[in-house]
Scaffold this motif. Structure first.
Motif, PDB file in Angstrom:
ATOM      1  N   PHE A   1      10.279 -11.682 -12.708  1.00 39.19           N
ATOM      2  CA  PHE A   1      11.628 -11.896 -12.192  1.00 39.19           C
ATOM      3  C   PHE A   1      11.750 -11.115 -10.888  1.00 39.19           C
ATOM      4  CE2 PHE A   1      14.055 -14.199 -15.397  1.00 39.19           C
ATOM      5  CZ  PHE A   1      13.197 -14.151 -16.483  1.00 39.19           C
ATOM      6  N   THR A   2      12.247 -11.782  -9.841  1.00 36.74           N
ATOM      7  CA  THR A   2      12.381 -11.131  -8.540  1.00 36.74           C
ATOM      8  C   THR A   2      13.840 -11.098  -8.117  1.00 36.74           C
ATOM      9  OG1 THR A   2      10.193 -11.959  -7.948  1.00 36.74           O
ATOM     10  CG2 THR A   2      11.566 -11.133  -6.155  1.00 36.74           C
ATOM     11  N   LEU A   3      14.319  -9.885  -7.936  1.00 37.62           N
ATOM     12  CA  LEU A   3      15.700  -9.662  -7.504  1.00 37.62           C
ATOM     13  C   LEU A   3      15.669  -9.311  -6.024  1.00 37.62           C
ATOM     14  CD1 LEU A   3      18.700  -9.103  -8.420  1.00 37.62           C
ATOM     15  CD2 LEU A   3      17.967  -6.761  -8.897  1.00 37.62           C
ATOM     16  N   ARG A   4      16.427 -10.064  -5.202  1.00 38.82           N
ATOM     17  CA  ARG A   4      16.469  -9.787  -3.759  1.00 38.82           C
ATOM     18  C   ARG A   4      17.838  -9.276  -3.369  1.00 38.82           C
ATOM     19  NH1 ARG A   4      13.861 -14.193  -4.502  1.00 38.82           N
ATOM     20  NH2 ARG A   4      11.662 -14.318  -3.926  1.00 38.82           N
ATOM     21  N   ILE A   5      17.844  -8.104  -2.751  1.00 40.08           N
ATOM     22  CA  ILE A   5      19.100  -7.458  -2.360  1.00 40.08           C
ATOM     23  C   ILE A   5      18.990  -7.079  -0.879  1.00 40.08           C
ATOM     24  CG2 ILE A   5      20.605  -5.452  -2.787  1.00 40.08           C
ATOM     25  CD1 ILE A   5      20.572  -7.368  -5.163  1.00 40.08           C
ATOM     26  N   PRO A   6      20.018  -7.391  -0.079  1.00 38.28           N
ATOM     27  CA  PRO A   6      19.931  -7.086   1.357  1.00 38.28           C
ATOM     28  C   PRO A   6      19.657  -5.607   1.616  1.00 38.28           C
ATOM     29  CG  PRO A   6      21.809  -8.504   0.934  1.00 38.28           C
ATOM     30  CD  PRO A   6      21.259  -8.117  -0.409  1.00 38.28           C
ATOM     31  N   LEU A   7      18.719  -5.345   2.516  1.00 39.07           N
ATOM     32  CA  LEU A   7      18.425  -3.969   2.925  1.00 39.07           C
ATOM     33  C   LEU A   7      19.587  -3.413   3.739  1.00 39.07           C
ATOM     34  CD1 LEU A   7      14.736  -4.433   4.150  1.00 39.07           C
ATOM     35  CD2 LEU A   7      15.457  -2.961   2.247  1.00 39.07           C
ATOM     36  N   ALA A   8      19.776  -2.100   3.678  1.00 47.50           N
ATOM     37  CA  ALA A   8      20.704  -1.454   4.597  1.00 47.50           C
ATOM     38  C   ALA A   8      20.109  -1.536   6.000  1.00 47.50           C
ATOM     39  CB  ALA A   8      20.924  -0.014   4.169  1.00 47.50           C
ATOM     40  N   GLY A   9      20.801  -1.008   6.997  1.00 47.99           N
ATOM     41  CA  GLY A   9      20.338  -1.119   8.382  1.00 47.99           C
ATOM     42  C   GLY A   9      18.979  -0.478   8.607  1.00 47.99           C
ATOM     43  N   PRO A  10      18.343  -0.798   9.741  1.00 47.35           N
ATOM     44  CA  PRO A  10      17.012  -0.264  10.039  1.00 47.35           C
ATOM     45  C   PRO A  10      17.006   1.267  10.104  1.00 47.35           C
ATOM     46  CG  PRO A  10      17.879  -1.571  11.881  1.00 47.35           C
ATOM     47  CD  PRO A  10      18.818  -1.757  10.745  1.00 47.35           C
ATOM     48  N   ALA A  11      18.144   1.859  10.528  1.00 44.43           N
ATOM     49  CA  ALA A  11      18.206   3.323  10.623  1.00 44.43           C
ATOM     50  C   ALA A  11      17.979   3.954   9.250  1.00 44.43           C
ATOM     51  CB  ALA A  11      19.548   3.755  11.183  1.00 44.43           C
ATOM     52  N   GLU A  12      18.502   3.272   8.210  1.00 45.04           N
ATOM     53  CA  GLU A  12      18.349   3.815   6.855  1.00 45.04           C
ATOM     54  C   GLU A  12      17.004   3.440   6.245  1.00 45.04           C
ATOM     55  OE1 GLU A  12      21.659   2.058   6.992  1.00 45.04           O
ATOM     56  OE2 GLU A  12      23.051   3.549   6.187  1.00 45.04           O
ATOM     57  N   ASN A  13      16.268   2.577   6.934  1.00 41.13           N
ATOM     58  CA  ASN A  13      15.045   2.036   6.344  1.00 41.13           C
ATOM     59  C   ASN A  13      13.808   2.232   7.207  1.00 41.13           C
ATOM     60  OD1 ASN A  13      15.291   0.692   3.687  1.00 41.13           O
ATOM     61  ND2 ASN A  13      17.017  -0.309   4.712  1.00 41.13           N
ATOM     62  N   PRO A  14      13.545   3.448   7.624  1.00 45.05           N
ATOM     63  CA  PRO A  14      12.322   3.629   8.419  1.00 45.05           C
ATOM     64  C   PRO A  14      11.096   3.129   7.657  1.00 45.05           C
ATOM     65  CG  PRO A  14      13.196   5.745   7.648  1.00 45.05           C
ATOM     66  CD  PRO A  14      14.225   4.699   7.347  1.00 45.05           C
ATOM     67  N   ALA A  15      11.140   3.246   6.330  1.00 51.08           N
ATOM     68  CA  ALA A  15       9.983   2.841   5.531  1.00 51.08           C
ATOM     69  C   ALA A  15       9.778   1.332   5.556  1.00 51.08           C
ATOM     70  CB  ALA A  15      10.149   3.316   4.092  1.00 51.08           C
ATOM     71  N   ALA A  16      10.876   0.594   5.767  1.00 53.94           N
ATOM     72  CA  ALA A  16      10.777  -0.866   5.709  1.00 53.94           C
ATOM     73  C   ALA A  16      10.310  -1.458   7.027  1.00 53.94           C
ATOM     74  CB  ALA A  16      12.129  -1.457   5.349  1.00 53.94           C
ATOM     75  N   GLU A  17      10.470  -0.682   8.108  1.00 56.42           N
ATOM     76  CA  GLU A  17      10.243  -1.229   9.444  1.00 56.42           C
ATOM     77  C   GLU A  17       8.868  -1.855   9.619  1.00 56.42           C
ATOM     78  OE1 GLU A  17      12.511  -1.484  12.502  1.00 56.42           O
ATOM     79  OE2 GLU A  17      13.110  -1.943  10.458  1.00 56.42           O
ATOM     80  N   SER A  18       7.850  -1.153   9.148  1.00 57.03           N
ATOM     81  CA  SER A  18       6.491  -1.598   9.407  1.00 57.03           C
ATOM     82  C   SER A  18       6.207  -2.972   8.801  1.00 57.03           C
ATOM     83  CB  SER A  18       5.501  -0.567   8.846  1.00 57.03           C
ATOM     84  OG  SER A  18       5.804  -0.335   7.496  1.00 57.03           O
ATOM     85  N   SER A  19       6.903  -3.296   7.683  1.00 55.94           N
ATOM     86  CA  SER A  19       6.583  -4.555   7.006  1.00 55.94           C
ATOM     87  C   SER A  19       7.750  -5.535   7.065  1.00 55.94           C
ATOM     88  CB  SER A  19       6.225  -4.277   5.552  1.00 55.94           C
ATOM     89  OG  SER A  19       7.299  -3.626   4.929  1.00 55.94           O
ATOM     90  N   ALA A  20       8.769  -5.209   7.883  1.00 60.08           N
ATOM     91  CA  ALA A  20       9.984  -6.028   7.875  1.00 60.08           C
ATOM     92  C   ALA A  20       9.708  -7.468   8.242  1.00 60.08           C
ATOM     93  CB  ALA A  20      11.014  -5.437   8.824  1.00 60.08           C
ATOM     94  N   SER A  21       8.684  -7.701   9.053  1.00 61.54           N
ATOM     95  CA  SER A  21       8.446  -9.068   9.476  1.00 61.54           C
ATOM     96  C   SER A  21       7.311  -9.717   8.678  1.00 61.54           C
ATOM     97  CB  SER A  21       8.108  -9.068  10.970  1.00 61.54           C
ATOM     98  OG  SER A  21       7.009  -8.203  11.198  1.00 61.54           O
ATOM     99  N   ALA A  22       6.846  -9.011   7.673  1.00 67.86           N
ATOM    100  CA  ALA A  22       5.719  -9.534   6.883  1.00 67.86           C
ATOM    101  C   ALA A  22       6.093 -10.823   6.172  1.00 67.86           C
ATOM    102  CB  ALA A  22       5.274  -8.496   5.855  1.00 67.86           C
TER     103      ALA A  22
END
Ligand code: ADP
Length: 270
Positions: free
Chosen positions: A249-270
């Motif tokens: 089961f996959t739950l998708r929830i909108p990420l907070a802004g990029p400022a709060e998500n430095p960890a997500a940045e590298s793979s945001a466009s994956a």
């Protein structure tokens, strides 16, 4: 609701407004039918544990001179009361989520905390079945949401993964960032869901197999709650499953802004 109305008979003719009124009446009838079904379902779901409790009370009365039997019946009373309690709690959750109340403000929520809390809540059930819950994926993601609701949703998914697993297998929960969303995937190697039932499991009270579900103590509301949490957050929930192999089961929830998500940045466009 007036969605679905087509005024293609042309403006100025009476067909437009009349069609609109008819559509509204049909929609009102549909809503009323859904409400009636729901109340009937709730009644039915409540009848089973209440009936069991009444029988057990009688049985206890008749077994007054057999302490072992009294113990056994008392344990079953506790079990039925538990089930009834869960059903009532889930009904309250569901009615809140269905828009009875305005959604609390969406704030930055730490996904690792949500996963940790949900795992804590399912650990006892997992241990009882000798299942291991493995947490993985990308750490440090932050979504916009209501923490309590997200914990409830992930807990429901994990509880199902545990309930519908067999043998000493693993349940995995992992988050990753993808296209502006945190994807939280809960994977089990359990019994899986037959193709014909797959699109219906998110319906209130829907169970693949009544007898199977009642032995696991399910209420049939868990996934309906997950679906409401997802839509309240502007997200979604989907299922992949193969009978006999397991489910994700996959739950998708909108990420907070990029400022709060430095960890997500590298793979945001994956
Ligand atoms: P329940 O309380 O019965 O688990 P849910 O709404 O959580 O209700 O799930 C609905 C039905 O979907 C379940 O009764 C079960 O048949 C099926 N289901 C849910 N999760 C899984 C899973 N991980 N593996 C297999 N079947 C599942």
């Amino acid at each position: 609701g007036v969605h679905g109305v087509r005024l293609d008979s042309g403006a100025g003719t009476p067909a437009g407004p009349i069609a609109l009124v008819l559509q509204d009446v049909t929609e009102a009838r549909r809503v009323e039918a859904v409400r009636r079904d729901f109340v009937a379902n709730v009644g039915h779901e409540l009848k089973t544990p209440v009936g069991a409790l009444a029988l057990l009370a009688e049985a206890i009365e008749g077994a007054a001179d057999d302490p072992e039997a009294v113990q056994r019946f008392a344990a079953r009373i506790a079990h039925e009361a538990d089930r009834l309690g869960r059903l009532v709690r889930e009904l309250i959750d569901l009615s809140r989520l269905q828009g009875g109340e305005p959604l609390p403000e969406l704030v930055p929520v730490d996904v690792d905390r949500v996963l940790g809390e949900a795992v804590d809540r399912t650990r006892t059930a997992a241990r009882a079945k000798e299942l291991e819950i493995v947490v993985g994926g990308q750490p440090g993601l932050v979504v916009r949401g209501v923490e309590g609701q997200l914990v409830t949703a992930v807990t429901n998914l994990l509880a199902n993964a545990v309930a519908y697993s067999t043998g000493k297998s693993r349940v995995a929960v992992a988050a990753r960032a993808r296209s502006g969303f945190a994807e939280i995937a809960v994977t089990d190697s359990g019994i899986g869901i037959p193709r014909a039932d797959r699109h219906r499991v998110f319906e209130r009270f829907y169970r693949v197999d009544q007898s199977r579900a009642s032995s696991t103590g399910g209420t049939g509301l868990g996934l309906a709650i997950v679906k409401h949490v997802a839509s309240n957050h502007g997200g979604s929930v989907t299922v992949w499953s193969e009978e006999g192999l397991g489910s994700t089961f996959t739950l998708r929830i909108p990420l907070a802004g990029p400022a709060e998500n430095p960890a997500a940045e590298s793979s945001a466009s994956a």
